[in-house]
Write a protein that holds these residues in place. Structure first.
Motif, PDB file in Angstrom:
ATOM      1  N   ARG A  19       0.832  -1.206   0.000  1.00 47.61           N
ATOM      2  CA  ARG A  19       0.000   0.000   0.000  1.00 47.61           C
ATOM      3  C   ARG A  19       0.865   1.254   0.000  1.00 47.61           C
ATOM      4  N   TYR A  85      -7.659   1.308  -3.738  1.00 48.31           N
ATOM      5  CA  TYR A  85      -6.796   0.591  -2.789  1.00 48.31           C
ATOM      6  C   TYR A  85      -6.064   1.565  -1.869  1.00 48.31           C
ATOM      7  N   ARG A  88      -9.147   4.263  -0.326  1.00 50.73           N
ATOM      8  CA  ARG A  88     -10.310   3.594   0.278  1.00 50.73           C
ATOM      9  C   ARG A  88     -11.546   4.469   0.105  1.00 50.73           C
ATOM     10  N   LYS A  89     -12.376   4.598   1.140  1.00 48.96           N
ATOM     11  CA  LYS A  89     -13.630   5.350   0.974  1.00 48.96           C
ATOM     12  C   LYS A  89     -13.406   6.850   0.794  1.00 48.96           C
TER      13      LYS A  89
END
Length: 101
Positions: A19, A85, A88-89
């Motif tokens: 990430r 990824y 995210r939100k």
């Protein structure tokens, strides 16, 4: 300034190495430039495809254009998946998110 704040947030909250790498990639100006060039190239390709099909009075998409359509679809899907990824939100609520919806 907002983009830098979001980049710092993502780098701080990205606990895994993949990430963090994805965050570095998505945050780079080279990635942004590459996607912008791809968007422009896709627009040119769509115009050429329309011209080709109109010139031949055909509804059949030429194979080279079909391949390019698949390529651009895969590229833009990869871009969105990578950004989802990383962000995210927040992808749907961050600064400039109007382009993301």
């Amino acid at each position: 300034a907002r983009t830098q704040d979001l980049d710092m947030y993502c780098l701080q909250t990205a606990h895994s190495t993949p990430r963090r790498l994805a965050t570095s990639l998505v945050s780079s100006s080279m990635f942004e430039f590459t996607i912008q060039v791809a968007i422009f190239a896709n627009a040119v390709q769509v115009g050429l495809q329309a011209d080709s099909m109109a010139s031949s009075l055909s509804m059949k998409v030429p194979p080279v254009h079909r391949a390019m359509n698949v390529f651009f679809c895969a590229l833009f899907t990869f871009e969105v998946a990578l950004k989802l990824y990383v962000f995210r939100k927040q992808f749907f609520t961050m600064w400039g998110c109007g382009w993301n919806v």
